[in-house]
Design a protein around this motif. Structure first.
Motif, PDB file in Angstrom:
ATOM      1  N   UNK A   1       0.840  -1.202   0.000  1.00 11.00           N
ATOM      2  CA  UNK A   1       0.000   0.000   0.000  1.00 11.00           C
ATOM      3  C   UNK A   1       0.873   1.250   0.000  1.00 11.00           C
ATOM      4  N   UNK A   2       0.394   2.275  -0.685  1.00 11.65           N
ATOM      5  CA  UNK A   2       1.118   3.540  -0.769  1.00 11.65           C
ATOM      6  C   UNK A   2       0.827   4.370   0.474  1.00 11.65           C
ATOM      7  N   UNK A   3       1.784   5.186   0.875  1.00 10.85           N
ATOM      8  CA  UNK A   3       1.611   6.117   1.986  1.00 10.85           C
ATOM      9  C   UNK A   3       1.906   7.504   1.436  1.00 10.85           C
ATOM     10  N   UNK A   4       1.010   8.452   1.731  1.00 15.69           N
ATOM     11  CA  UNK A   4       1.194   9.815   1.238  1.00 15.69           C
ATOM     12  C   UNK A   4       2.457  10.433   1.844  1.00 15.69           C
ATOM     13  N   UNK A   5       3.002  11.438   1.164  1.00 11.35           N
ATOM     14  CA  UNK A   5       4.243  12.059   1.635  1.00 11.35           C
ATOM     15  C   UNK A   5       4.093  12.677   3.021  1.00 11.35           C
ATOM     16  N   UNK A   6       2.883  13.141   3.364  1.00  9.67           N
ATOM     17  CA  UNK A   6       2.667  13.706   4.697  1.00  9.67           C
ATOM     18  C   UNK A   6       2.326  12.636   5.735  1.00  9.67           C
ATOM     19  N   UNK A   7       2.317  11.389   5.309  1.00 13.32           N
ATOM     20  CA  UNK A   7       2.049  10.217   6.163  1.00 13.32           C
ATOM     21  C   UNK A   7       0.664  10.252   6.820  1.00 13.32           C
ATOM     22  N   UNK A   8      -0.250  11.014   6.211  1.00 12.61           N
ATOM     23  CA  UNK A   8      -1.618  11.107   6.725  1.00 12.61           C
ATOM     24  C   UNK A   8      -2.522  10.026   6.134  1.00 12.61           C
ATOM     25  N   UNK A   9      -2.158   9.494   4.946  1.00  9.63           N
ATOM     26  CA  UNK A   9      -3.001   8.522   4.249  1.00  9.63           C
ATOM     27  C   UNK A   9      -2.198   7.301   3.832  1.00  9.63           C
ATOM     28  N   UNK A  10      -2.859   6.150   3.856  1.00  8.94           N
ATOM     29  CA  UNK A  10      -2.343   4.914   3.282  1.00  8.94           C
ATOM     30  C   UNK A  10      -3.445   4.408   2.367  1.00  8.94           C
ATOM     31  N   UNK A  11      -3.080   3.894   1.168  1.00  2.00           N
ATOM     32  CA  UNK A  11      -4.125   3.523   0.219  1.00  2.00           C
ATOM     33  C   UNK A  11      -3.627   2.533  -0.824  1.00  2.00           C
ATOM     34  N   UNK A  12      -4.578   1.806  -1.382  1.00  2.00           N
ATOM     35  CA  UNK A  12      -4.343   0.888  -2.499  1.00  2.00           C
ATOM     36  C   UNK A  12      -5.681   0.726  -3.213  1.00  2.00           C
ATOM     37  N   UNK A  13      -5.737  -0.171  -4.159  1.00  2.00           N
ATOM     38  CA  UNK A  13      -6.987  -0.438  -4.862  1.00  2.00           C
ATOM     39  C   UNK A  13      -8.008  -1.176  -4.009  1.00  2.00           C
ATOM     40  N   UNK A  14      -7.599  -1.691  -2.859  1.00  3.09           N
ATOM     41  CA  UNK A  14      -8.508  -2.413  -1.962  1.00  3.09           C
ATOM     42  C   UNK A  14      -9.076  -1.539  -0.850  1.00  3.09           C
ATOM     43  N   UNK A  15      -8.422  -0.407  -0.571  1.00  2.00           N
ATOM     44  CA  UNK A  15      -8.926   0.458   0.487  1.00  2.00           C
ATOM     45  C   UNK A  15      -7.851   1.391   0.990  1.00  2.00           C
ATOM     46  N   UNK A  16      -8.161   2.073   2.087  1.00  2.00           N
ATOM     47  CA  UNK A  16      -7.195   3.014   2.631  1.00  2.00           C
ATOM     48  C   UNK A  16      -7.570   3.473   4.018  1.00  2.00           C
ATOM     49  N   UNK A  17      -6.684   4.274   4.595  1.00  3.51           N
ATOM     50  CA  UNK A  17      -6.901   4.833   5.920  1.00  3.51           C
ATOM     51  C   UNK A  17      -6.410   6.266   5.912  1.00  3.51           C
ATOM     52  N   UNK A  18      -6.996   7.085   6.777  1.00  2.00           N
ATOM     53  CA  UNK A  18      -6.588   8.474   6.851  1.00  2.00           C
ATOM     54  C   UNK A  18      -6.797   9.054   8.231  1.00  2.00           C
TER      55      UNK A  18
END
Length: 131
Positions: free
Chosen positions: A58-75
């Motif tokens: 899963x990818x993590x945004x540069x500000x580390x506020x979000x994690x995401x992929x094609x299956x879902x994410x968190x923020x």
């Protein structure tokens, strides 16, 4: 992000301080969300790891506020000082979004949804969710 279908329905459930919402298309859950308090400064990747379908890729945004992929994410939801909400709260409020079943979506679309969801949560009163 929702599949094509005839009927869209929504169901909410709150238990043990976790608010969940399920969006179904033709009776099949297509998207689910949650809002939940975690210990302050919990890494976003740890929050995402508790979401079904999340993985180490899963990818993590540069500000580390979000994690995401094609299956879902968190923020991370930006609430005002949590000490003003409840003296017993010493943590951060997070939202998760999960694409239903075996389905997958474009990761950039998932990121847009989790960003919009976390930005809208304070105005909707979610920062006052009881533990």
């Amino acid at each position: 992000m929702l599949p094509e279908g005839e009927k869209v329905s929504e169901r909410e459930k709150t238990a043990s301080g976790v608010k969940r919402c399920y969006v179904s298309v033709d009776g099949k859950v297509a998207l689910s969300t949650s809002i939940e308090w975690y210990e302050a400064d919990t890494p976003i990747a740890e929050i995402a790891s508790k979401t079904v379908g999340a993985g180490p890729e899963d990818k993590v945004s540069t500000d580390k506020r979000y994690s995401y992929s094609g299956k879902g994410g968190a923020g991370l939801i930006r609430c005002e000082d949590s000490s003003q909400i409840d003296k017993d709260v010493d943590g951060d409020l997070y939202a998760t979004v999960r694409v239903g079943g075996d389905d997958s979506a474009d990761a950039a679309s998932v990121l847009k949804v989790i960003e919009a969801y976390t930005d809208a949560a304070p105005a909707a009163g979610e920062c006052e969710l009881a533990l």
